[in-house]
Design an enzyme around this catalytic site. Structure first.
Site, PDB file in Angstrom:
ATOM      1  N   GLU A 281       6.451  -0.211  -5.292  1.00  0.00           N
ATOM      2  CA  GLU A 281       5.320  -0.466  -6.195  1.00  0.00           C
ATOM      3  C   GLU A 281       4.077  -0.428  -5.321  1.00  0.00           C
ATOM      4  O   GLU A 281       3.827  -1.349  -4.557  1.00  0.00           O
ATOM      5  CB  GLU A 281       5.542  -1.819  -6.894  1.00  0.00           C
ATOM      6  CG  GLU A 281       4.746  -1.966  -8.150  1.00  0.00           C
ATOM      7  CD  GLU A 281       3.526  -2.826  -7.959  1.00  0.00           C
ATOM      8  OE1 GLU A 281       2.449  -2.239  -7.710  1.00  0.00           O
ATOM      9  OE2 GLU A 281       3.641  -4.062  -8.037  1.00  0.00           O
TER      10      GLU A 281
ATOM     11  N   SER B 137       0.826  -1.212   0.000  1.00  0.00           N
ATOM     12  CA  SER B 137       0.000   0.000   0.000  1.00  0.00           C
ATOM     13  C   SER B 137       0.862   1.264   0.000  1.00  0.00           C
ATOM     14  O   SER B 137       2.013   1.260   0.445  1.00  0.00           O
ATOM     15  CB  SER B 137      -0.907   0.005   1.230  1.00  0.00           C
ATOM     16  OG  SER B 137      -0.129   0.209   2.389  1.00  0.00           O
TER      17      SER B 137
ATOM     18  N   CYS C 135      -2.931  -4.646  -8.076  1.00  0.00           N
ATOM     19  CA  CYS C 135      -2.736  -3.185  -8.065  1.00  0.00           C
ATOM     20  C   CYS C 135      -3.075  -2.574  -9.417  1.00  0.00           C
ATOM     21  O   CYS C 135      -3.285  -1.377  -9.511  1.00  0.00           O
ATOM     22  CB  CYS C 135      -1.285  -2.846  -7.752  1.00  0.00           C
ATOM     23  SG  CYS C 135      -0.786  -3.426  -6.155  1.00  0.00           S
TER      24      CYS C 135
HETATM   25  C1  SIN Z   1       0.411  -6.287  -8.303  1.00  0.00           C
HETATM   26  O1  SIN Z   1      -0.787  -6.373  -8.171  1.00  0.00           O
HETATM   27  O2  SIN Z   1       1.084  -5.673  -7.461  1.00  0.00           O
HETATM   28  C2  SIN Z   1       1.174  -6.900  -9.441  1.00  0.00           C
HETATM   29  C3  SIN Z   1       0.342  -7.308 -10.546  1.00  0.00           C
HETATM   30  C4  SIN Z   1       1.115  -7.802 -11.738  1.00  0.00           C
HETATM   31  O3  SIN Z   1       2.332  -8.009 -11.704  1.00  0.00           O
HETATM   32  O4  SIN Z   1       0.483  -7.980 -12.754  1.00  0.00           O
END
Ligand code: SIN
Length: 479
Positions: free
Chosen positions: A253, A232, A287
């Protein structure tokens, strides 16, 4: 009990300096059944410090290996991951909940980073810079950053580790990894395979336990030179604050709030398919998943009808069941938040267009809502669940303002067949990743990361290894 071809992959122990440390302190549960899968140590500050010291001791030997030697070991790790796909997928689904088919896909996705960075290890090149002074040459040399702390989330327990660890190892760094306490077993299985591939003791350490003490010890250490975190924005900012006194390199990230924009001229079937892929992968617990679906008036009703039909057809249930496409959410706190977002949207005028289902508490009802608007909670926060809110818009300018109207800037998607608009709109989107006529952005060859409150740095691609390298300017005089 998880049935595995190779039960040795399931470890109830942390890994420090090549030694497995077993203690039954923290339960790990299966989100589908609530069953306890096992117990792991809640690693202490002293154990975290021991892992950092092990990684520091291992640095000299690991960085002294040639790039080819490190690449060969990573390629063996990659092969072992593929050979053990079924066991890794079973462990992943048992602790995380996602359907087995998605777990198998995640093993392949996770392994692809190991292969990619094994290949990139051989291309860590410096450069020679012409000197302004006669008799002198300047070399810009690439060196490993040093000991790295890696803190990973529960939504991709394999891929988020390999996306960080593989470039670090390829660069010559050593690692202290703290996987999510919800999903540690995938990380431990990866570590068993890494040791079999030839990664020496101390180069890859895995700490299990609660995040506070381990995180505080990792961030306070002056031996740790880099932190990479996925999670987060709130926790990312806290970690950045904790890393500030020792000025560590950071890759973050963080949260997203992805817009998914469908213009009137879009290919309807492709847009619906893309929305399904983006929104419902991992039950919406990514994410990068579409959080706000914006549809232009002319195509709105057709899009909503087609999307709702597909969402009604989704099967919800335990990830081990063959035809299930949405598994349980990670825990009931997650379902509570999802349900609160839906209730808030309905109270503020949204309409549910999918059939309501009655599900046990660990599951979230996949739902399409029309009439979404910016005052709803789901417009400003990541829902992290299978909720597809539709925002109707009239003009491109309105769609752009809506899409960019968020502090987050991770991923954005849009569908159009107008090439001029494709460039205009794509360039105006304030996001680190943009998908035009596609709902999938995640590949090992593509830079992954965000702008604004979505974080710092890039993972995967050529950029991913740079995050683990320092540049040393080496001046040769007297030539
Ligand atoms: C994530 O949700 O943090 C990564 C998703 C992804 O690598 O596609």
């Amino acid at each position: 009990m998880i049935k595995l071809h190779d039960p040795d992959l399931f470890r109830n122990a942390a890994l420090i300096d090549g030694q497995w440390l077993a203690r039954s302190e923290l339960d790990v549960t299966n989100p589908a059944t609530g069953d306890v899968l096992g117990q792991l140590p809640d690693c202490t500050a002293e154990e975290t410090t021991a892992a950092i010291a092990a990684a520091e001791r291992a640095m000299a030997g690991w960085r002294a290996r040639t790039h080819v030697q490190r690449a060969d070991i990573l390629m063996r790790w990659y092969q072992l991951m593929l050979e053990n796909t079924e066991d890794l997928a079973q462990i992943l689904t048992a602790e995380q909940g996602k359907p087995l088919s998605e777990s198998r896909t995640e093993v392949a996705y996770g392994a692809s980073f190991v292969r990619w960075f094994a290949e990139e290890a051989r291309r860590i090149n410096g450069k020679i810079i012409p000197s302004p002074v006669a008799g002198k040459k300047i070399f810009a040399m690439k060196e490993p950053v040093g000991v790295c702390a890696i803190i990973t989330p529960w939504n991709f327990p394999i891929a988020m580790i390999t996306r960080k660890v593989a470039p670090g190892l390829a660069a010559g760094c050593t690692m202290v990894v703290k996987p999510s306490d919800f999903t540690p077993y995938s990380a431990l299985a990866l570590a068993v395979l890494a040791a079999r591939a030839g990664i020496p003791a101390g180069v890859l350490n895995i700490l299990t336990g609660r995040p506070e003490v381990i995180g505080a010890t990792l961030t306070a250490s002056s031996v740790v030179r880099k932190l990479s975190f996925t999670g987060s924005t709130r926790v990312g900012a806290l970690l950045a604050e904790q890393c500030a006194p020792t000025l560590k390199r950071m890759s973050l990230e963080l949260g997203g709030n992805a817009p998914f924009v469908v213009f009137d001229d879009a290919d309807l079937d492709a847009a619906v398919e893309g929305a399904m892929v983006s929104k419902f992968r991992n039950g919406g617990q990514t994410c990068v998943c579409a959080n706000r679906i914006m549809v232009q008036s002319g195509i709105h009703d057709a899009f909503v009808a087609a999307l709702a039909a597909k969402v009604d057809a989704l099967k919800v249930g335990p990830g081990t069941q063959a035809d299930v496409s949405v598994g349980p959410m990670i825990n009931t706190a997650a379902t509570d938040k999802i349900n609160a977002h839906v209730a808030d949207a309905l109270a503020k005028g949204a309409t549910r267009v999918t059939q309501p289902r009655s599900l046990p508490a660990q599951y979230a009802d996949p739902v399409v809502l029309t009439g979404a608007h910016p005052a709803m909670r789901l417009a400003g926060e990541e829902t992290f669940g299978p909720v597809a809110p539709i925002f109707r818009f009239e003009t491109e300018a309105e769609a752009l303002a809506l899409a960019n109207g968020t502090p987050f800037g991770l991923a954005a998607y849009f569908y159009t067949r107008d090439m001029a608009r494709a460039f205009r709109f794509g360039e105006a989107l304030e996001f680190g990743m943009v998908g035009l006529n596609t709902g999938a952005l995640s590949h090992e060859v593509s830079p992954f990361g965000g702008v604004k409150s979505s974080g710092l740095g890039r993972e995967g691609a050529q950029e991913g290894i740079e995050e683990y390298l320092e540049t040393k300017a080496f001046h040769f005089g007297g030539l």
